[in-house]
Design a protein around this motif. Structure first.
Motif, PDB file in Angstrom:
ATOM      1  N   TYR A 180     -11.139   0.978  -5.977  1.00 26.14           N
ATOM      2  CA  TYR A 180      -9.882   0.335  -5.594  1.00 26.14           C
ATOM      3  C   TYR A 180      -9.454  -0.616  -6.705  1.00 26.14           C
ATOM      4  O   TYR A 180     -10.251  -1.437  -7.178  1.00 26.14           O
ATOM      5  CB  TYR A 180     -10.044  -0.463  -4.303  1.00 26.14           C
ATOM      6  CG  TYR A 180     -10.044   0.402  -3.057  1.00 26.14           C
ATOM      7  CD1 TYR A 180      -8.857   0.768  -2.433  1.00 26.14           C
ATOM      8  CD2 TYR A 180     -11.245   0.859  -2.502  1.00 26.14           C
ATOM      9  CE1 TYR A 180      -8.846   1.562  -1.293  1.00 26.14           C
ATOM     10  CE2 TYR A 180     -11.251   1.654  -1.366  1.00 26.14           C
ATOM     11  CZ  TYR A 180     -10.044   2.000  -0.762  1.00 26.14           C
ATOM     12  OH  TYR A 180     -10.050   2.797   0.356  1.00 26.14           O
ATOM     13  N   LEU A 181      -8.199  -0.497  -7.099  1.00 26.96           N
ATOM     14  CA  LEU A 181      -7.618  -1.443  -8.045  1.00 26.96           C
ATOM     15  C   LEU A 181      -6.611  -2.304  -7.294  1.00 26.96           C
ATOM     16  O   LEU A 181      -5.685  -1.783  -6.651  1.00 26.96           O
ATOM     17  CB  LEU A 181      -6.927  -0.719  -9.204  1.00 26.96           C
ATOM     18  CG  LEU A 181      -6.260  -1.628 -10.246  1.00 26.96           C
ATOM     19  CD1 LEU A 181      -7.292  -2.507 -10.953  1.00 26.96           C
ATOM     20  CD2 LEU A 181      -5.460  -0.808 -11.264  1.00 26.96           C
ATOM     21  N   LEU A 182      -6.802  -3.606  -7.349  1.00 21.21           N
ATOM     22  CA  LEU A 182      -5.938  -4.562  -6.675  1.00 21.21           C
ATOM     23  C   LEU A 182      -5.088  -5.281  -7.722  1.00 21.21           C
ATOM     24  O   LEU A 182      -5.619  -6.008  -8.568  1.00 21.21           O
ATOM     25  CB  LEU A 182      -6.798  -5.560  -5.897  1.00 21.21           C
ATOM     26  CG  LEU A 182      -6.188  -6.884  -5.437  1.00 21.21           C
ATOM     27  CD1 LEU A 182      -4.987  -6.638  -4.549  1.00 21.21           C
ATOM     28  CD2 LEU A 182      -7.226  -7.716  -4.708  1.00 21.21           C
ATOM     29  N   VAL A 225       0.851  -1.202   0.000  1.00 20.98           N
ATOM     30  CA  VAL A 225       0.000   0.000   0.000  1.00 20.98           C
ATOM     31  C   VAL A 225       0.883   1.247   0.000  1.00 20.98           C
ATOM     32  O   VAL A 225       2.094   1.178   0.171  1.00 20.98           O
ATOM     33  CB  VAL A 225      -0.935   0.013   1.232  1.00 20.98           C
ATOM     34  CG1 VAL A 225      -1.852  -1.196   1.225  1.00 20.98           C
ATOM     35  CG2 VAL A 225      -0.131   0.071   2.538  1.00 20.98           C
ATOM     36  N   CYS A 226       0.229   2.396  -0.151  1.00 15.33           N
ATOM     37  CA  CYS A 226       0.948   3.670  -0.201  1.00 15.33           C
ATOM     38  C   CYS A 226       1.545   4.029   1.161  1.00 15.33           C
ATOM     39  O   CYS A 226       0.907   3.840   2.204  1.00 15.33           O
ATOM     40  CB  CYS A 226       0.016   4.790  -0.643  1.00 15.33           C
ATOM     41  SG  CYS A 226      -0.524   4.624  -2.359  1.00 15.33           S
ATOM     42  N   GLN A 235      -5.242  -1.431   2.730  1.00 12.35           N
ATOM     43  CA  GLN A 235      -4.883  -2.739   3.290  1.00 12.35           C
ATOM     44  C   GLN A 235      -6.115  -3.452   3.847  1.00 12.35           C
ATOM     45  O   GLN A 235      -6.277  -4.666   3.686  1.00 12.35           O
ATOM     46  CB  GLN A 235      -3.818  -2.571   4.378  1.00 12.35           C
ATOM     47  CG  GLN A 235      -3.378  -3.877   5.047  1.00 12.35           C
ATOM     48  CD  GLN A 235      -2.728  -4.846   4.084  1.00 12.35           C
ATOM     49  OE1 GLN A 235      -2.195  -4.448   3.051  1.00 12.35           O
ATOM     50  NE2 GLN A 235      -2.771  -6.135   4.410  1.00 12.35           N
ATOM     51  N   TRP A 236      -6.985  -2.697   4.501  1.00  9.02           N
ATOM     52  CA  TRP A 236      -8.239  -3.288   4.997  1.00  9.02           C
ATOM     53  C   TRP A 236      -9.107  -3.775   3.833  1.00  9.02           C
ATOM     54  O   TRP A 236      -9.740  -4.833   3.905  1.00  9.02           O
ATOM     55  CB  TRP A 236      -9.003  -2.262   5.836  1.00  9.02           C
ATOM     56  CG  TRP A 236      -8.530  -2.197   7.251  1.00  9.02           C
ATOM     57  CD1 TRP A 236      -7.671  -1.300   7.800  1.00  9.02           C
ATOM     58  CD2 TRP A 236      -8.887  -3.099   8.304  1.00  9.02           C
ATOM     59  NE1 TRP A 236      -7.473  -1.574   9.127  1.00  9.02           N
ATOM     60  CE2 TRP A 236      -8.204  -2.665   9.466  1.00  9.02           C
ATOM     61  CE3 TRP A 236      -9.715  -4.210   8.386  1.00  9.02           C
ATOM     62  CZ2 TRP A 236      -8.326  -3.320  10.700  1.00  9.02           C
ATOM     63  CZ3 TRP A 236      -9.842  -4.867   9.604  1.00  9.02           C
ATOM     64  CH2 TRP A 236      -9.151  -4.431  10.745  1.00  9.02           C
ATOM     65  N   THR A 237      -9.131  -2.993   2.764  1.00  7.54           N
ATOM     66  CA  THR A 237      -9.908  -3.370   1.579  1.00  7.54           C
ATOM     67  C   THR A 237      -9.358  -4.656   0.970  1.00  7.54           C
ATOM     68  O   THR A 237     -10.114  -5.557   0.588  1.00  7.54           O
ATOM     69  CB  THR A 237      -9.863  -2.228   0.541  1.00  7.54           C
ATOM     70  OG1 THR A 237     -10.354  -1.022   1.149  1.00  7.54           O
ATOM     71  CG2 THR A 237     -10.696  -2.559  -0.685  1.00  7.54           C
ATOM     72  N   TYR A 254       1.150  -8.289  -4.008  1.00  8.49           N
ATOM     73  CA  TYR A 254      -0.053  -7.460  -4.191  1.00  8.49           C
ATOM     74  C   TYR A 254       0.306  -5.983  -4.081  1.00  8.49           C
ATOM     75  O   TYR A 254       1.247  -5.599  -3.380  1.00  8.49           O
ATOM     76  CB  TYR A 254      -1.114  -7.795  -3.136  1.00  8.49           C
ATOM     77  CG  TYR A 254      -1.670  -9.188  -3.246  1.00  8.49           C
ATOM     78  CD1 TYR A 254      -2.714  -9.480  -4.112  1.00  8.49           C
ATOM     79  CD2 TYR A 254      -1.129 -10.229  -2.487  1.00  8.49           C
ATOM     80  CE1 TYR A 254      -3.220 -10.764  -4.227  1.00  8.49           C
ATOM     81  CE2 TYR A 254      -1.636 -11.523  -2.594  1.00  8.49           C
ATOM     82  CZ  TYR A 254      -2.682 -11.781  -3.472  1.00  8.49           C
ATOM     83  OH  TYR A 254      -3.171 -13.052  -3.581  1.00  8.49           O
ATOM     84  N   ALA A 255      -0.461  -5.171  -4.777  1.00  5.46           N
ATOM     85  CA  ALA A 255      -0.412  -3.710  -4.602  1.00  5.46           C
ATOM     86  C   ALA A 255      -1.838  -3.210  -4.768  1.00  5.46           C
ATOM     87  O   ALA A 255      -2.552  -3.622  -5.690  1.00  5.46           O
ATOM     88  CB  ALA A 255       0.501  -3.054  -5.629  1.00  5.46           C
ATOM     89  N   ILE A 256      -2.264  -2.354  -3.862  1.00  6.15           N
ATOM     90  CA  ILE A 256      -3.642  -1.846  -3.936  1.00  6.15           C
ATOM     91  C   ILE A 256      -3.650  -0.362  -3.624  1.00  6.15           C
ATOM     92  O   ILE A 256      -2.955   0.108  -2.720  1.00  6.15           O
ATOM     93  CB  ILE A 256      -4.585  -2.619  -2.984  1.00  6.15           C
ATOM     94  CG1 ILE A 256      -6.037  -2.114  -3.130  1.00  6.15           C
ATOM     95  CG2 ILE A 256      -4.103  -2.556  -1.541  1.00  6.15           C
ATOM     96  CD1 ILE A 256      -7.070  -2.975  -2.419  1.00  6.15           C
TER      97      ILE A 256
END
Length: 627
Positions: free
Chosen positions: A478-480, A349-350, A365-367, A465-467
């Motif tokens: 949100y793009l995962l 995450v950012c 991260q929760w998403t 992963y990156a979201i």
């Protein structure tokens, strides 16, 4: 709490076990007493705790040792009855009955014992002087009560204490020898305090105390009652009240006082309301409430869940910098039995320039957790007390289960907020760089820390992963991104199930595109999932690919959009345009196929992305200032 209570009465012959049961049932002393009373069940609506209670008698004359052992194993609480005017029956409590029960019960799940002195009507003295040393010697003894079956003295109380010993046991809460709470009880009550401390200032103010009182006991405390509680704490300790609020020490002291005064049920009511079982562990029912997820449906957090998580972030972001430092993260997760986020999260995450998780990264991260593993998300929300703070039946109320993806395709619209993009490509093609660039990290970012972060991610810090968020037609989505390991022969359904596919190849490696072509032809040529070819490392010299078709020819042949050039080896901040296009394709797969050749599709897809991103952050900062 238990669904029912089973009470067994044992003791020497003629001490009055059967008489006690019959006096309770008939409310008078029986003229004739049988050798043994039949098992009776007292309905829930006539018991103080509203729990069905089974009372079982034992008779040495009618029952074998084996039958006694079976009854001991089934009992929730055992009353050892002695006669106050019979010393031998008192001696048998320690020489026979307690050792027998100890031998026949599991060491880890001892049955609470009640010592019952019957026939108090026949003597003028009390047996307590003899009994108290026995109570101090054996921890399993909950209490002792003297009664009379003939005069009906303390008969109801006896069975109430027995019921209470099962439903509100002292053992897990309190150590009588040390006169203090047990460590497991302190741990549970500390979590409850932290969950109830809504502003995280280390004290429960009047509003928080009232909310706590209403949550646990369905009634608020009057202002004078609140002051009386705090005065009790003030009189007994110096640091129990601070700034007119209750500290953790004061909170723990109050529960110690409740238990010492025999009001175990108060502490147990609090513990059970916050999800604890008789062993002071959070129950499976509390942590993992039932939630049905049909096939082809996904799980997302709803609006209330995001509001709750925002409030959790706010209360731990002490310096108001819109990011969580390592210390703030540790403080946030103190209500968890373990640290749920590893070092890989910082590469998922950012983060800010210091590598701390930002507000956007925290929600992302929760998403991600909710999308990939909803059971874990429910568990985490349970530790944070979502259902209690938001007064919901369970944290399942925080989850939205999206409709079947096929229905979205039929209706050509979706209400989903999270879209998955699987990123495939040969080793070294630039997949990891593509994921990290989505989080704002280039190879040549002005901050030297970010250069090291992208180039030298430790193996145990690496994330597949990156979201983050993108804006499609003004809507935040949100793009995962999921980097799929390049084992062509072992791609699973999970590797293939997504909303959009990225096929990444290195333009400087002549063997890189072949993998993308094979994967597309094997798995996606007949799929309705939109596919995009990414020409990575576009800052390098493009070489001819060792494949029958060039990447452009391949895309033209299979009616795919031309390869999208991408590089993260620049000094500029990474552009989000490509990621916005991917999200748009995931949202509107029917448009992607029809409009891919039309460049206005890409233009429409990225309109306003930067504006909305800046606006969203500015709005959060404004809200933060208001709070």
């Amino acid at each position: 709490m238990r669904k029912d209570v089973r009470i067994l009465l044992v003791g020497e012959p003629k001490v009055g076990k059967t008489s006690l049961i019959m006096s309770l049932v008939s409310e008078e002393f029986p003229d004739e007493v049988p050798l043994r009373a039949e098992e009776i069940t007292i309905p829930a609506d006539v018991t103080p705790e509203r729990v069905p209670t089974h009372i079982v008698d034992y008779s040495e004359a009618e029952q074998s040792d084996e039958q006694l052992y079976q009854e001991i194993s089934k009992a929730n609480v055992i009353c050892i009855v002695y006669s106050v005017n019979n010393k031998k029956s008192i001696e048998k409590v320690t020489s026979h009955w307690i050792p027998l029960i100890t031998d026949r019960t599991d060491k880890d799940s001892r049955v609470p014992l009640i010592l019952v002195g019957n026939k108090s009507d026949l003597v003028e003295h009390s047996s307590m002087e003899t009994i108290l040393p026995i109570m101090n010697q054996y921890q399993d003894i909950e209490t002792c009560v003297e009664c009379s079956a003939k005069n009906l003295k303390n008969i109801s109380e006896l069975f109430y204490y027995a019921q209470k010993a099962v439903l509100h046991p002292t053992g897990p809460l309190y150590c009588p020898e040390e006169k203090e709470l047990k460590s497991s009880c302190i741990k549970a009550l500390t979590r409850i305090f932290k969950v109830s401390d809504l502003d995280n200032d280390g004290i429960l103010n009047d509003n928080e105390l009232n909310f706590f009182q209403r949550t646990c006991f369905n009634t608020p405390l009057a202002p004078q009652a609140l002051e009386d509680v705090k005065n009790v704490v003030r009189r007994n300790m110096t640091d129990g009240v601070k700034s007119n609020g209750l500290t953790l020490k004061g909170f723990l002291f109050l529960h110690t006082l409740f238990i010492q005064r025999g009001r175990h049920e108060t502490t147990w009511t609090v513990l059970r309301r916050f999800g604890y079982d008789d062993d002071l562990e959070l129950t499976q029912e509390y942590l993992f409430p039932m939630i049905k997820i049909p096939p082809d449906c996904t799980t997302e957090l709803n609006h209330n869940a995001y509001l709750f998580l925002q409030s959790v972030f706010d209360k731990h972001d002490k310096d108001r910098d819109c990011a969580l430092s390592p210390e703030e993260v540790k403080d946030l997760f103190k209500v968890f039995p373990y640290m749920p986020w590893g070092p890989d999260v910082n590469n998922t995450v950012c983060t800010n320039d210091q590598g701390w998780i930002t507000y956007q990264g925290y929600l992302s991260q929760w998403t991600l957790t909710t999308y990939l593993d909803v059971q874990r998300s429910l568990e985490y929300l349970g530790y944070l007390g979502y259902s209690i703070i938001y007064e919901q039946e369970s944290q399942a109320a925080a989850i939205t289960v999206t409709r079947n993806k096929r229905i979205d395709l039929q209706k050509k619209q979706t209400q989903r907020s999270v879209f998955r993009c699987n990123v495939l490509g040969a080793r070294g093609s630039g997949k990891s760089g593509f994921l990290q660039a989505f989080l704002g990290r280039n190879l040549q970012v002005r901050e030297i820390k970010d250069v090291k972060r992208q180039r030298r991610i430790k193996e145990d810090h690496k994330s597949l992963y990156a979201i983050s968020t993108t804006y499609v037609y003004g809507q935040e989505k949100y793009l995962l991104l999921h980097e799929v390991m390049p084992d062509f022969d072992f791609l699973t359904e999970t590797d293939l199930a997504c909303d959009v596919v990225c096929l990444v190849y290195d333009i400087n490696n002549p063997r890189s595109f072949e993998y993308c072509a094979k994967v597309y032809k094997q798995y996606f040529i007949d799929s309705k999932t939109p596919c995009v070819v990414i020409a990575a490392k576009s800052d390098l010299h493009e070489v001819r690919q060792h494949y029958s078709l060039s990447a452009h020819e391949f895309c033209r042949k299979h009616k795919l959009h031309p390869p999208q050039p991408f590089t993260c080896n620049t000094t500029e901040a990474p552009s989000k345009d490509l990621y916005t296009r991917l999200t748009t394709m995931a949202m509107y797969p029917h448009m992607a196929q029809a409009d891919l050749k039309n460049s206005t599709f890409w233009l429409r897809a990225s309109v306003g992305a930067t504006v909305f991103a800046v606006l969203g952050f500015a709005m959060y900062r404004a809200l933060l200032k208001q709070r």
